[in-house]
Motif scaffolding. Structure first.
Motif, PDB file in Angstrom:
ATOM      1  N   HIS A 177      46.692  92.367 -14.279  1.00  0.00           N
ATOM      2  CA  HIS A 177      46.457  90.983 -13.879  1.00  0.00           C
ATOM      3  C   HIS A 177      46.756  90.122 -15.103  1.00  0.00           C
ATOM      4  O   HIS A 177      46.094  90.245 -16.137  1.00  0.00           O
ATOM      5  CB  HIS A 177      45.020  90.791 -13.416  1.00  0.00           C
ATOM      6  CG  HIS A 177      44.698  91.553 -12.167  1.00  0.00           C
ATOM      7  ND1 HIS A 177      45.022  91.098 -10.911  1.00  0.00           N
ATOM      8  CD2 HIS A 177      44.093  92.757 -11.979  1.00  0.00           C
ATOM      9  CE1 HIS A 177      44.628  91.964 -10.001  1.00  0.00           C
ATOM     10  NE2 HIS A 177      44.060  92.988 -10.619  1.00  0.00           N
ATOM     11  N   VAL A 178      47.772  89.257 -15.001  1.00  0.00           N
ATOM     12  CA  VAL A 178      48.323  88.539 -16.148  1.00  0.00           C
ATOM     13  C   VAL A 178      48.141  87.039 -15.962  1.00  0.00           C
ATOM     14  O   VAL A 178      48.342  86.501 -14.866  1.00  0.00           O
ATOM     15  CB  VAL A 178      49.822  88.871 -16.335  1.00  0.00           C
ATOM     16  CG1 VAL A 178      50.373  88.177 -17.582  1.00  0.00           C
ATOM     17  CG2 VAL A 178      50.032  90.381 -16.426  1.00  0.00           C
ATOM     18  N   LEU A 179      47.784  86.364 -17.049  1.00  0.00           N
ATOM     19  CA  LEU A 179      47.639  84.900 -17.068  1.00  0.00           C
ATOM     20  C   LEU A 179      48.623  84.313 -18.068  1.00  0.00           C
ATOM     21  O   LEU A 179      48.632  84.692 -19.239  1.00  0.00           O
ATOM     22  CB  LEU A 179      46.211  84.515 -17.462  1.00  0.00           C
ATOM     23  CG  LEU A 179      45.938  83.024 -17.728  1.00  0.00           C
ATOM     24  CD1 LEU A 179      46.174  82.184 -16.483  1.00  0.00           C
ATOM     25  CD2 LEU A 179      44.513  82.826 -18.257  1.00  0.00           C
ATOM     26  N   ASP A 180      49.468  83.395 -17.597  1.00  0.00           N
ATOM     27  CA  ASP A 180      50.353  82.609 -18.468  1.00  0.00           C
ATOM     28  C   ASP A 180      49.776  81.203 -18.501  1.00  0.00           C
ATOM     29  O   ASP A 180      49.947  80.426 -17.566  1.00  0.00           O
ATOM     30  CB  ASP A 180      51.775  82.614 -17.913  1.00  0.00           C
ATOM     31  CG  ASP A 180      52.775  81.927 -18.831  1.00  0.00           C
ATOM     32  OD1 ASP A 180      52.337  81.336 -19.844  1.00  0.00           O
ATOM     33  OD2 ASP A 180      53.988  81.975 -18.549  1.00  0.00           O
ATOM     34  N   LEU A 181      49.089  80.870 -19.600  1.00  0.00           N
ATOM     35  CA  LEU A 181      48.273  79.660 -19.639  1.00  0.00           C
ATOM     36  C   LEU A 181      49.093  78.387 -19.859  1.00  0.00           C
ATOM     37  O   LEU A 181      48.599  77.295 -19.626  1.00  0.00           O
ATOM     38  CB  LEU A 181      47.205  79.794 -20.728  1.00  0.00           C
ATOM     39  CG  LEU A 181      45.951  78.926 -20.587  1.00  0.00           C
ATOM     40  CD1 LEU A 181      45.284  79.137 -19.243  1.00  0.00           C
ATOM     41  CD2 LEU A 181      44.972  79.205 -21.712  1.00  0.00           C
ATOM     42  N   CYS A 182      50.323  78.516 -20.331  1.00  0.00           N
ATOM     43  CA  CYS A 182      51.224  77.361 -20.509  1.00  0.00           C
ATOM     44  C   CYS A 182      52.569  77.777 -19.925  1.00  0.00           C
ATOM     45  O   CYS A 182      53.509  78.088 -20.664  1.00  0.00           O
ATOM     46  CB  CYS A 182      51.343  76.978 -21.976  1.00  0.00           C
ATOM     47  SG  CYS A 182      49.755  76.691 -22.811  1.00  0.00           S
ATOM     48  N   ALA A 183      52.675  77.783 -18.609  1.00  0.00           N
ATOM     49  CA  ALA A 183      53.733  78.524 -17.924  1.00  0.00           C
ATOM     50  C   ALA A 183      55.101  77.853 -17.928  1.00  0.00           C
ATOM     51  O   ALA A 183      56.121  78.537 -17.886  1.00  0.00           O
ATOM     52  CB  ALA A 183      53.310  78.793 -16.481  1.00  0.00           C
ATOM     53  N   ALA A 184      55.155  76.522 -17.908  1.00  0.00           N
ATOM     54  CA  ALA A 184      56.442  75.834 -17.802  1.00  0.00           C
ATOM     55  C   ALA A 184      57.286  76.084 -19.058  1.00  0.00           C
ATOM     56  O   ALA A 184      56.737  76.266 -20.141  1.00  0.00           O
ATOM     57  CB  ALA A 184      56.214  74.329 -17.607  1.00  0.00           C
ATOM     58  N   PRO A 185      58.624  76.147 -18.917  1.00  0.00           N
ATOM     59  CA  PRO A 185      59.419  75.809 -17.738  1.00  0.00           C
ATOM     60  C   PRO A 185      59.684  76.968 -16.778  1.00  0.00           C
ATOM     61  O   PRO A 185      60.318  76.760 -15.749  1.00  0.00           O
ATOM     62  CB  PRO A 185      60.737  75.323 -18.347  1.00  0.00           C
ATOM     63  CG  PRO A 185      60.853  76.098 -19.611  1.00  0.00           C
ATOM     64  CD  PRO A 185      59.450  76.263 -20.131  1.00  0.00           C
ATOM     65  N   GLY A 186      59.243  78.214 -17.086  1.00  0.00           N
ATOM     66  CA  GLY A 186      59.278  79.247 -16.072  1.00  0.00           C
ATOM     67  C   GLY A 186      59.995  80.537 -16.414  1.00  0.00           C
ATOM     68  O   GLY A 186      59.847  81.527 -15.695  1.00  0.00           O
TER      69      GLY A 186
END
Length: 465
Positions: A186-195
Motif C-alpha cells: 500500500h503506497v502513498l505519493d504525498l506530492c503526486a503531480a504531475p504524474g
C-alpha cells in the motif's frame, strides 16, 4: 581590471581576464567587484554567461560583457548566444550562498532527455526509435529508462499517444526505485503531480495492493488522473485533492472499523468509477468544492478511484473516518514517497523557463527569503505527516529537485532529531548509480555535471517499532 565608477548611460563595460580552471568562479568574482562600486545615480545590473562555448574565447582570454543602465531605463542584459542561459546576479548570489556552481546551467544542450518505456513495450524499442527518428540509449543503472537527444519531442509521437512511453527524468525514477515497492504494497505519493511517478509506481505494483496520490492543486492532480486513464494503469489507484501536510486517509484494508459512523450516511456507497457524469452531478460537485474552499480545513476531494482501489463499496463516512493516533503504525502505508515542493534550482529546464516568465518571477519563487523559509516549514510538515501515515517497519523516501542544503540535509537533520523512531537507511539499489553522497551519510545527490540528469536529493527513512 579597471572599472569606471560613473560611466555614460550607453556605456558597456568589457572586461577580459585569463582563463581560470573554474570559469564560473571567475565570472562571479568579477561581477561582484563591479556591482560593489557604490553609485547614487546608477543602478548596475548584470547578467553573466557561464557557458564555455567557443565564441566566449579569444586567444585564450575569457571575456565578460556587462551593460550599465540608469535606474529608469529598466534592466539591460548581455547578448545571449545559442546554448547560453543568462543568469541574474541575484541568482548567482543565491547559488554562491548555497555552495552551488552556476556553470551547471550552461549544460542544457548536453544533458539528455529521458523517457520510460512501459515494461510490456520494451520489445518494441526498434519501432519507437524509428518513430522518434533517434537512437534510444538504455540507462544501464535504471530499468526501463532510455536517454534521447534533448531536442527530441515525444508528445506528438504515436508511441506517446498510445501509452508506450512517457517523459521522466532518470533522477526522479531513482527516487521511486529507492522505495523498493513490492507487489501487494500500500503506497502513498504525498506530492503526486504531475504524474510520472504515479505511473511508475502503478507498474511496480503490477495491479496489486493500492496506490494513493495526493496533491494540493486540483488541476495538477487532474493531469495525473488523465495519465492513469491514458495508460490504463489506474485500477488500484485513488487520487485526493488535499493539503499533504494534513492528509489523513489510511489505505483500505479488509478489517476497516466502521463503528460509530452515521448509519444513514453509510448506506450511500461509492459505485464503480465513471468519468461520464451527468451535468447535474458535475454542478453538484462544483458547488461542494466552492463550499469547501471557504472552510479553513476542507475535506479531501476524491478526484479518481480505480475499481480495485478499495473505494467502490465504501460509504463517504467510512472513507473519511477519523483515525486513532496509533492506528497508522499497524494499518498505515507500507511505502511513502514525499517528493516535496522546492525551489527547483536543480532542474536546468525549470530555470530556463524564467527567461520567458521573467527574472522577477524567479526572485519571487526562488530567491525571496520569506518564500525560502516557508518552503523549509512546508517540507518539514510534509515529511512529518508522511512519516505519521507510515506503517511500522515501512519505508519513506524524501526527495527534492533542489541542490541546496537548507531544503535537504537541514530538513532531514531536524526531522531525525524530533522523531526518534525514524532511522536513515542505505539505498541498497544505488551501488551503480551516478550520484554523490549527501552531507549526511546514507543520503544521495544527483547533479547535472556528475549524473547527466536533473539535480535531485534522496533520503530513505524507515519507521522503527
Amino acid at each position: 581590471m579597471f572599472i569606471n565608477q560613473k560611466p555614460p548611460p550607453s556605456a558597456m563595460l568589457i572586461t577580459s581576464f585569463q582563463l581560470h580552471s573554474v570559469i564560473s568562479t571567475a565570472y562571479s568574482q568579477a561581477a561582484r567587484k563591479f556591482l560593489a562600486v557604490p553609485s547614487e545615480k546608477w543602478e548596475k545590473k548584470a547578467i553573466l554567461r557561464s557557458s564555455a562555448s567557443s565564441n566566449c574565447f579569444s586567444g585564450g582570454i575569457l571575456k565578460m560583457e556587462v551593460k550599465i543602465c540608469s535606474s529608469n531605463e529598466g534592466c539591460c542584459t548581455s547578448q545571449v548566444n545559442n546554448g547560453d542561459l543568462p543568469l541574474p546576479v541575484a541568482f548567482l548570489e543565491f547559488l554562491e550562498e548555497n555552495g552551488l556552481d552556476p556553470s551547471i546551467y550552461s549544460l542544457a544542450e548536453s544533458i539528455p532527455r529521458y523517457i520510460r518505456v512501459k515494461p510490456e513495450f520494451e520489445s518494441d524499442i526498434g519501432g519507437i526509435e524509428f518513430e522518434l527518428n533517434c537512437k534510444l540509449e538504455k540507462v544501464i543503472w535504471l530499468p526501463s529508462f532510455y536517454s534521447i537527444p534533448p531536442h527530441i519531442q515525444i508528445a506528438s509521437s504515436q508511441s506517446y499517444q498510445l501509452g508506450k512511453i512517457y517523459g521522466m527524468d532518470a533522477a526522479s525514477g531513482a527516487a521511486v526505485l529507492a522505495l523498493n515497492v513490492l507487489p501487494g504494497d500500500h503506497v502513498l505519493d504525498l506530492c503526486a503531480a504531475p504524474g510520472a511517478k504515479l505511473c511508475m509506481l502503478c507498474d511496480m505494483l503490477s495491479g496489486t495492493g493500492s496506490l494513493t496520490g495526493v496533491d494540493v492543486a486540483r488541476h495538477r492532480l487532474a493531469a495525473c488522473r488523465t495519465m492513469l486513464q491514458k495508460y490504463s494503469i489506474g485500477d488500484v489507484c485513488r487520487l485526493f485533492v488535499c493539503d499533504g501536510t494534513s492528509f489523513s486517509v489510511l489505505p483500505f484494508r479488509s478489517k476497516y472499523e466502521t463503528a460509530g459512523t452515521d448509519p444513514e450516511v453509510s448506506e450511500v456507497k461509492f459505485a464503480e468509477w465513471t468519468d461520464r457524469k451527468s451535468r447535474k452531478e458535475k454542478r453538484r460537485e462544483r458547488r461542494a468544492r466552492e463550499r469547501n474552499y471557504s472552510k479553513p480545513n476542507p475535506e479531501p476531494e476524491l478526484l479518481f478511484y480505480g475499481r480495485n482501489s478499495g473505494v467502490a463499496g465504501l460509504s463517504k463516512s467510512e472513507l473519511f473516518r477519523p483515525i486513532k493516533d496509533d492506528e497508522p503504525c499497524s494499518s498505515g502505508y507500507d511505502k511513502v514517497l514525499v517528493d516535496a515542493e522546492c525551489t527547483h534550482d536543480g532542474s536546468i529546464k525549470h530555470i530556463q523557463k524564467f527567461e520567458s516568465w521573467g527574472w522577477k518571477t524567479l526572485q519571487r519563487r526562488v530567491l525571496d527569503a520569506e518564500r525560502t523559509d516557508d518552503l523549509f516549514n512546508l517540507q518539514s510538515r510534509l515529511l512529518t505527516n508522511g512519516f505519521k501515515l507510515l506503517k511500522t517497519g515501512g519505508t519513506l523516501v524524501y526527495s527534492t529537485c533542489s541542490l541546496t542544503i537548507a531544503q535537504n540535509e537541514d530538513v532531514i537533520e531536524r526531522f531525525l532529531c524530533l522523531n526518534p523512531s525514524a532511522e536513515l537507511q542505505e539505498v541498497d539499489v544505488a551501488d551503480k548509480w551516478p550520484c554523490k553522497p549527501g552531507r549526511i551519510p546514507k543520503t544521495l545527490r544527483f547533479d547535472p555535471t556528475t549524473s547527466q540528469t536533473s539535480g535531485l536529493f534522496i533520503a530513505k527513512i524507515s519507521k522503527l517499532p
